[in-house]
Scaffold this active site. Structure first.
Site, PDB file in Angstrom:
ATOM      1  N   LYS A  20       0.836  -1.199   0.000  1.00 39.25           N
ATOM      2  CA  LYS A  20       0.000   0.000   0.000  1.00 39.25           C
ATOM      3  C   LYS A  20       0.885   1.268   0.000  1.00 39.25           C
ATOM      4  CE  LYS A  20      -3.332  -2.452   2.960  1.00 39.25           C
ATOM      5  NZ  LYS A  20      -4.271  -2.301   4.087  1.00 39.25           N
ATOM      6  N   TYR A  60     -11.992  -3.035  -2.334  1.00 39.42           N
ATOM      7  CA  TYR A  60     -12.432  -3.266  -0.951  1.00 39.42           C
ATOM      8  C   TYR A  60     -13.959  -3.377  -0.839  1.00 39.42           C
ATOM      9  CZ  TYR A  60      -7.831  -2.595   1.248  1.00 39.42           C
ATOM     10  OH  TYR A  60      -6.535  -2.739   1.677  1.00 39.42           O
ATOM     11  N   PHE A  68     -14.750   2.624   8.419  1.00 42.28           N
ATOM     12  CA  PHE A  68     -13.450   3.085   7.913  1.00 42.28           C
ATOM     13  C   PHE A  68     -13.321   2.968   6.396  1.00 42.28           C
ATOM     14  CE2 PHE A  68     -13.086  -1.322   9.381  1.00 42.28           C
ATOM     15  CZ  PHE A  68     -12.634  -1.969   8.229  1.00 42.28           C
ATOM     16  N   ARG A  96      -0.786 -14.937   3.987  1.00 44.14           N
ATOM     17  CA  ARG A  96      -1.449 -14.241   5.102  1.00 44.14           C
ATOM     18  C   ARG A  96      -0.639 -14.385   6.395  1.00 44.14           C
ATOM     19  NH1 ARG A  96      -6.025 -10.890   4.490  1.00 44.14           N
ATOM     20  NH2 ARG A  96      -6.719 -11.610   6.524  1.00 44.14           N
ATOM     21  N   THR A 102      -4.331  -8.350  10.899  1.00 43.14           N
ATOM     22  CA  THR A 102      -4.731  -7.054  10.323  1.00 43.14           C
ATOM     23  C   THR A 102      -4.240  -5.869  11.162  1.00 43.14           C
ATOM     24  OG1 THR A 102      -6.696  -8.119   9.423  1.00 43.14           O
ATOM     25  CG2 THR A 102      -6.747  -5.713   9.573  1.00 43.14           C
ATOM     26  N   ARG A 113       3.635  -7.189   9.102  1.00 40.59           N
ATOM     27  CA  ARG A 113       2.989  -6.122   9.878  1.00 40.59           C
ATOM     28  C   ARG A 113       3.526  -6.059  11.299  1.00 40.59           C
ATOM     29  NH1 ARG A 113      -3.036  -7.658   7.676  1.00 40.59           N
ATOM     30  NH2 ARG A 113      -3.120  -6.263   5.867  1.00 40.59           N
ATOM     31  N   ASN A 123      -1.109  -0.369   7.701  1.00 45.91           N
ATOM     32  CA  ASN A 123      -0.484  -1.681   7.916  1.00 45.91           C
ATOM     33  C   ASN A 123       0.256  -2.217   6.694  1.00 45.91           C
ATOM     34  OD1 ASN A 123      -2.665  -2.404   6.389  1.00 45.91           O
ATOM     35  ND2 ASN A 123      -3.639  -3.713   7.918  1.00 45.91           N
ATOM     36  N   HIS A 126      -1.442  -5.600   1.633  1.00 50.99           N
ATOM     37  CA  HIS A 126      -2.696  -6.337   1.448  1.00 50.99           C
ATOM     38  C   HIS A 126      -2.380  -7.731   0.927  1.00 50.99           C
ATOM     39  CE1 HIS A 126      -6.722  -7.425   0.094  1.00 50.99           C
ATOM     40  NE2 HIS A 126      -6.114  -7.924  -0.970  1.00 50.99           N
ATOM     41  N   GLU A 137      -9.373 -10.708  -7.103  1.00 51.33           N
ATOM     42  CA  GLU A 137      -8.436  -9.577  -6.993  1.00 51.33           C
ATOM     43  C   GLU A 137      -7.387  -9.613  -8.104  1.00 51.33           C
ATOM     44  OE1 GLU A 137      -9.110  -9.099  -2.170  1.00 51.33           O
ATOM     45  OE2 GLU A 137      -7.167  -9.838  -2.865  1.00 51.33           O
TER      46      GLU A 137
HETATM   47  P1  GDP Z   1      -6.776  -7.512   5.945  1.00 46.45           P
HETATM   48  O1  GDP Z   1      -7.368  -8.557   5.016  1.00 46.45           O
HETATM   49  O2  GDP Z   1      -5.914  -8.109   7.020  1.00 46.45           O
HETATM   50  O3  GDP Z   1      -6.055  -6.417   5.198  1.00 46.45           O
HETATM   51  O4  GDP Z   1      -8.006  -6.830   6.734  1.00 46.45           O
HETATM   52  P2  GDP Z   1      -9.496  -6.470   6.266  1.00 46.45           P
HETATM   53  O5  GDP Z   1      -9.792  -7.088   4.927  1.00 46.45           O
HETATM   54  O6  GDP Z   1     -10.392  -6.778   7.390  1.00 46.45           O
HETATM   55  O7  GDP Z   1      -9.423  -4.883   6.120  1.00 46.45           O
HETATM   56  C1  GDP Z   1      -8.816  -4.285   5.009  1.00 46.45           C
HETATM   57  C2  GDP Z   1      -7.987  -3.127   5.485  1.00 46.45           C
HETATM   58  O8  GDP Z   1      -8.833  -2.177   6.108  1.00 46.45           O
HETATM   59  C3  GDP Z   1      -6.948  -3.487   6.555  1.00 46.45           C
HETATM   60  O9  GDP Z   1      -5.751  -3.985   6.040  1.00 46.45           O
HETATM   61  C4  GDP Z   1      -6.773  -2.156   7.258  1.00 46.45           C
HETATM   62  O10 GDP Z   1      -5.850  -1.338   6.530  1.00 46.45           O
HETATM   63  C5  GDP Z   1      -8.150  -1.535   7.168  1.00 46.45           C
HETATM   64  N1  GDP Z   1      -8.874  -1.770   8.412  1.00 46.45           N
HETATM   65  C6  GDP Z   1      -9.385  -2.939   8.867  1.00 46.45           C
HETATM   66  N2  GDP Z   1      -9.989  -2.770  10.057  1.00 46.45           N
HETATM   67  C7  GDP Z   1      -9.850  -1.454  10.356  1.00 46.45           C
HETATM   68  C8  GDP Z   1     -10.269  -0.654  11.450  1.00 46.45           C
HETATM   69  O11 GDP Z   1     -10.865  -1.122  12.414  1.00 46.45           O
HETATM   70  N3  GDP Z   1      -9.942   0.678  11.391  1.00 46.45           N
HETATM   71  C9  GDP Z   1      -9.260   1.223  10.360  1.00 46.45           C
HETATM   72  N4  GDP Z   1      -8.989   2.523  10.360  1.00 46.45           N
HETATM   73  N5  GDP Z   1      -8.859   0.490   9.302  1.00 46.45           N
HETATM   74  C10 GDP Z   1      -9.160  -0.826   9.306  1.00 46.45           C
HETATM   75 MG    MG Z   2      -8.915  -8.431   3.667  1.00 46.29          MG
END
Ligand code: GDP
Ligand code: MG
Length: 161
Positions: A20, A60, A68, A96, A102, A113, A123, A126, A137
């Protein structure tokens, strides 16, 4: 043994990984690529792009109800992203693991991370979370002809054939 070799030859598991804008700006491209490469996964597609907000929303889409979502899409489209496809046995699930939880506060040390990020909104990376999302994707970010088929010299040492 022969069966194992055949199974490996048929194995083409792929995942979508993106560094990212925070990871790019912090100079972590090589670090991230290196972790996947040293593990033994194979890079089959890579490009650097600034996604539009609309594109980020598509990427997303499953999070569109989350509070968010808007900030996340603004952030993803705020600068260059390094988009990649990595291939290898178990690469979706193990990718992963390399990435870590996350929320970097909960990611184990030793993960990308865990070692390199502090807050969930920054973080740095992705990774697809399953076979269906990986397929979707990869199709969203890459044209089929951008995926390169090649035999890596290391494969016989990584897989034993
Ligand atoms: P990932 O698959 O581990 O990347 O997590 P998710 O698919 O659940 O979320 C996508 C992205 O959204 C994450 O990598 C974070 O950058 C962001 N994100 C997820 N949960 C939160 C949250 O609670 N707050 C904020 N600000 N960003 C979040
Ligand atoms: Mg995800």
């Amino acid at each position: 043994m022969l069966q194992e070799q055949e199974a490996h030859a048929a194995e083409l598991e792929r995942t979508f990984i993106a560094i990212k804008p925070d990871g790019v700006q912090r100079g972590l491209i090589a670090e991230v690529i290196s972790r996947f490469e040293r593990k033994g996964f194979k890079l089959v597609a890579i490009k650097i792009v600034v996604p539009s907000k609309d594109f980020a929303q598509k990427h997303y889409h499953d999070l569109k109800e989350r509070p968010f979502f808007n900030g996340l899409c603004d952030f993803l489209s705020s600068g260059p992203v390094v988009a990649m496809v990595w291939e290898g046995e178990g690469v979706i699930r193990y990718g992963r693991k390399l990435i870590g939880a996350t929320d970097p506060q909960k990611s184990e040390p030793g993960t990308i991370r865990g070692d390199l990020a502090v807050i969930v909104g920054r973080n740095i990376i992705h990774g697809s979370d399953g076979p269906e999302t990986a397929k979707d994707e990869i199709a969203l970010w890459f044209k089929p002809e951008e995926l390169v088929k090649y035999t890596s010299n290391a494969e016989k040492w990584i897989y034993g054939n």
